[in-house]
Design a protein around this motif. Sequence first.
Motif, PDB file in Angstrom:
ATOM      1  N   LEU A  14      84.604  24.511  74.566  1.00 21.41           N
ATOM      2  CA  LEU A  14      83.365  25.232  74.838  1.00 21.41           C
ATOM      3  C   LEU A  14      83.520  26.745  74.896  1.00 21.41           C
ATOM      4  O   LEU A  14      82.702  27.470  74.333  1.00 21.41           O
ATOM      5  N   ASP A  15      84.535  27.253  75.555  1.00 20.59           N
ATOM      6  CA  ASP A  15      84.716  28.708  75.613  1.00 20.59           C
ATOM      7  C   ASP A  15      84.979  29.283  74.228  1.00 20.59           C
ATOM      8  O   ASP A  15      84.472  30.345  73.879  1.00 20.59           O
ATOM      9  N   THR A  16      85.752  28.556  73.429  1.00 21.60           N
ATOM     10  CA  THR A  16      86.036  28.993  72.058  1.00 21.60           C
ATOM     11  C   THR A  16      84.750  29.013  71.232  1.00 21.60           C
ATOM     12  O   THR A  16      84.506  29.961  70.473  1.00 21.60           O
ATOM     13  N   VAL A  17      83.911  28.002  71.387  1.00 23.07           N
ATOM     14  CA  VAL A  17      82.648  27.934  70.644  1.00 23.07           C
ATOM     15  C   VAL A  17      81.734  29.098  71.041  1.00 23.07           C
ATOM     16  O   VAL A  17      81.152  29.762  70.177  1.00 23.07           O
ATOM     17  N   LEU A  18      81.617  29.360  72.325  1.00 23.52           N
ATOM     18  CA  LEU A  18      80.751  30.458  72.782  1.00 23.52           C
ATOM     19  C   LEU A  18      81.232  31.807  72.243  1.00 23.52           C
ATOM     20  O   LEU A  18      80.422  32.625  71.803  1.00 23.52           O
ATOM     21  N   ALA A  19      82.536  32.035  72.251  1.00 25.00           N
ATOM     22  CA  ALA A  19      83.084  33.279  71.686  1.00 25.00           C
ATOM     23  C   ALA A  19      82.849  33.323  70.180  1.00 25.00           C
ATOM     24  O   ALA A  19      82.521  34.378  69.624  1.00 25.00           O
ATOM     25  N   PHE A  20      82.991  32.198  69.513  1.00 24.21           N
ATOM     26  CA  PHE A  20      82.772  32.102  68.066  1.00 24.21           C
ATOM     27  C   PHE A  20      81.342  32.489  67.708  1.00 24.21           C
ATOM     28  O   PHE A  20      81.111  33.235  66.752  1.00 24.21           O
ATOM     29  N   TRP A  21      80.369  31.981  68.458  1.00 21.97           N
ATOM     30  CA  TRP A  21      78.966  32.275  68.148  1.00 21.97           C
ATOM     31  C   TRP A  21      78.663  33.758  68.245  1.00 21.97           C
ATOM     32  O   TRP A  21      77.807  34.257  67.522  1.00 21.97           O
ATOM     33  N   LYS A  22      79.355  34.467  69.095  1.00 24.23           N
ATOM     34  CA  LYS A  22      79.126  35.915  69.195  1.00 24.23           C
ATOM     35  C   LYS A  22      79.528  36.624  67.906  1.00 24.23           C
ATOM     36  O   LYS A  22      78.983  37.669  67.569  1.00 24.23           O
ATOM     37  N   VAL A  23      80.471  36.061  67.177  1.00 25.38           N
ATOM     38  CA  VAL A  23      80.952  36.649  65.929  1.00 25.38           C
ATOM     39  C   VAL A  23      80.215  36.089  64.708  1.00 25.38           C
ATOM     40  O   VAL A  23      79.874  36.831  63.793  1.00 25.38           O
ATOM     41  N   ALA A  24      79.954  34.790  64.718  1.00 23.23           N
ATOM     42  CA  ALA A  24      79.505  34.114  63.499  1.00 23.23           C
ATOM     43  C   ALA A  24      78.022  33.753  63.467  1.00 23.23           C
ATOM     44  O   ALA A  24      77.474  33.543  62.391  1.00 23.23           O
ATOM     45  N   ARG A  69      63.468  12.261  65.786  1.00 27.36           N
ATOM     46  CA  ARG A  69      63.712  13.296  64.787  1.00 27.36           C
ATOM     47  C   ARG A  69      65.133  13.829  64.894  1.00 27.36           C
ATOM     48  O   ARG A  69      65.727  13.838  65.964  1.00 27.36           O
ATOM     49  N   CYS A  70      65.590  14.332  63.782  1.00 24.21           N
ATOM     50  CA  CYS A  70      66.927  14.926  63.683  1.00 24.21           C
ATOM     51  C   CYS A  70      66.759  16.440  63.624  1.00 24.21           C
ATOM     52  O   CYS A  70      66.000  16.949  62.804  1.00 24.21           O
ATOM     53  N   HIS A  71      67.465  17.135  64.490  1.00 25.66           N
ATOM     54  CA  HIS A  71      67.337  18.589  64.576  1.00 25.66           C
ATOM     55  C   HIS A  71      68.691  19.257  64.364  1.00 25.66           C
ATOM     56  O   HIS A  71      69.691  18.833  64.953  1.00 25.66           O
ATOM     57  N   LEU A  72      68.702  20.298  63.557  1.00 24.74           N
ATOM     58  CA  LEU A  72      69.915  21.063  63.282  1.00 24.74           C
ATOM     59  C   LEU A  72      69.789  22.460  63.877  1.00 24.74           C
ATOM     60  O   LEU A  72      68.788  23.143  63.652  1.00 24.74           O
ATOM     61  N   TYR A  73      70.804  22.846  64.621  1.00 23.89           N
ATOM     62  CA  TYR A  73      70.858  24.158  65.247  1.00 23.89           C
ATOM     63  C   TYR A  73      72.257  24.723  65.077  1.00 23.89           C
ATOM     64  O   TYR A  73      73.217  23.992  64.908  1.00 23.89           O
ATOM     65  N   ARG A  74      72.352  26.016  65.201  1.00 24.27           N
ATOM     66  CA  ARG A  74      73.633  26.710  65.291  1.00 24.27           C
ATOM     67  C   ARG A  74      74.596  26.393  64.147  1.00 24.27           C
ATOM     68  O   ARG A  74      75.795  26.257  64.357  1.00 24.27           O
ATOM     69  N   LEU A  75      74.030  26.269  62.919  1.00 27.48           N
ATOM     70  CA  LEU A  75      74.921  26.220  61.762  1.00 27.48           C
ATOM     71  C   LEU A  75      75.450  27.640  61.617  1.00 27.48           C
ATOM     72  O   LEU A  75      74.697  28.569  61.308  1.00 27.48           O
ATOM     73  N   ALA A  76      76.703  27.816  61.909  1.00 26.75           N
ATOM     74  CA  ALA A  76      77.325  29.144  61.867  1.00 26.75           C
ATOM     75  C   ALA A  76      78.699  29.006  61.230  1.00 26.75           C
ATOM     76  O   ALA A  76      79.459  28.095  61.564  1.00 26.75           O
ATOM     77  N   VAL A  77      78.986  29.899  60.319  1.00 26.87           N
ATOM     78  CA  VAL A  77      80.286  29.920  59.649  1.00 26.87           C
ATOM     79  C   VAL A  77      80.884  31.302  59.856  1.00 26.87           C
ATOM     80  O   VAL A  77      80.205  32.317  59.684  1.00 26.87           O
ATOM     81  N   HIS A  78      82.138  31.321  60.228  1.00 28.41           N
ATOM     82  CA  HIS A  78      82.830  32.600  60.447  1.00 28.41           C
ATOM     83  C   HIS A  78      82.768  33.418  59.160  1.00 28.41           C
ATOM     84  O   HIS A  78      82.945  32.880  58.058  1.00 28.41           O
ATOM     85  N   PRO A  79      82.505  34.727  59.280  1.00 30.70           N
ATOM     86  CA  PRO A  79      82.409  35.565  58.076  1.00 30.70           C
ATOM     87  C   PRO A  79      83.604  35.438  57.129  1.00 30.70           C
ATOM     88  O   PRO A  79      83.428  35.502  55.912  1.00 30.70           O
ATOM     89  N   GLY A  80      84.776  35.222  57.642  1.00 29.10           N
ATOM     90  CA  GLY A  80      85.962  35.084  56.796  1.00 29.10           C
ATOM     91  C   GLY A  80      86.075  33.751  56.084  1.00 29.10           C
ATOM     92  O   GLY A  80      86.954  33.558  55.240  1.00 29.10           O
ATOM     93  N   HIS A  81      85.189  32.813  56.404  1.00 31.53           N
ATOM     94  CA  HIS A  81      85.232  31.476  55.793  1.00 31.53           C
ATOM     95  C   HIS A  81      83.966  31.150  55.011  1.00 31.53           C
ATOM     96  O   HIS A  81      83.806  30.026  54.532  1.00 31.53           O
ATOM     97  N   ARG A  82      83.069  32.097  54.884  1.00 32.07           N
ATOM     98  CA  ARG A  82      81.796  31.828  54.192  1.00 32.07           C
ATOM     99  C   ARG A  82      82.004  31.660  52.690  1.00 32.07           C
ATOM    100  O   ARG A  82      82.929  32.201  52.109  1.00 32.07           O
ATOM    101  N   ARG A  83      81.100  30.887  52.102  1.00 32.33           N
ATOM    102  CA  ARG A  83      81.084  30.623  50.658  1.00 32.33           C
ATOM    103  C   ARG A  83      82.340  29.876  50.202  1.00 32.33           C
ATOM    104  O   ARG A  83      82.799  30.038  49.084  1.00 32.33           O
ATOM    105  N   ARG A  84      82.865  29.042  51.128  1.00 39.57           N
ATOM    106  CA  ARG A  84      84.056  28.248  50.817  1.00 39.57           C
ATOM    107  C   ARG A  84      83.851  26.781  51.190  1.00 39.57           C
ATOM    108  O   ARG A  84      84.814  26.053  51.385  1.00 39.57           O
TER     109      ARG A  84
END
Length: 141
Positions: A14-24, A69-84
């Motif tokens: 969880l802490d890693t995910v929260l820090a990740f969202w601040k970047v991605a 219903r199915c709901h999607l949230y927080r699809l986030a990809v780190h900038p260094g891994h996008r388009r891969r």
Amino acid sequence: MDDLRIRAASPADLDTVLAFWKVAAEGTSISDDRDGVERLVARDPGALILAERGGDLAGTVIAGFDGWRCHLYRLAVHPGHRRRGVGAALLAAAEERFVLLGGRRADAMVLDRNEPAHHAWRAAGYARQPEWSRWVRPLRS
């Protein structure tokens, strides 16, 4: 993409995910705190899906299903891994989860101002429905 690992988040992430969202992630939410994400993982352990590459967090998606219903949230990809292929792999995992749970349609919450995300969602086969307006109100705890 053979080094990409998709898995459900655990409380230890969880802490890693929260820090990740601040970047991605684009924007923040009032539920972007440890208590909020901890409740999500406790209530629905498979909902927060992670993509890891080389041991590092490369992307996330929340695949919530309320029984109807199915709901999607927080699809986030780190900038260094996008388009891969990280986002596509996360969406495939989310959609597989929905099918196994009996879901029949998925919707995604995407910020209007996040134009690059609009292109990604369209490429994944999702259609924007401008006739639907989403109204949001924070709840008191």
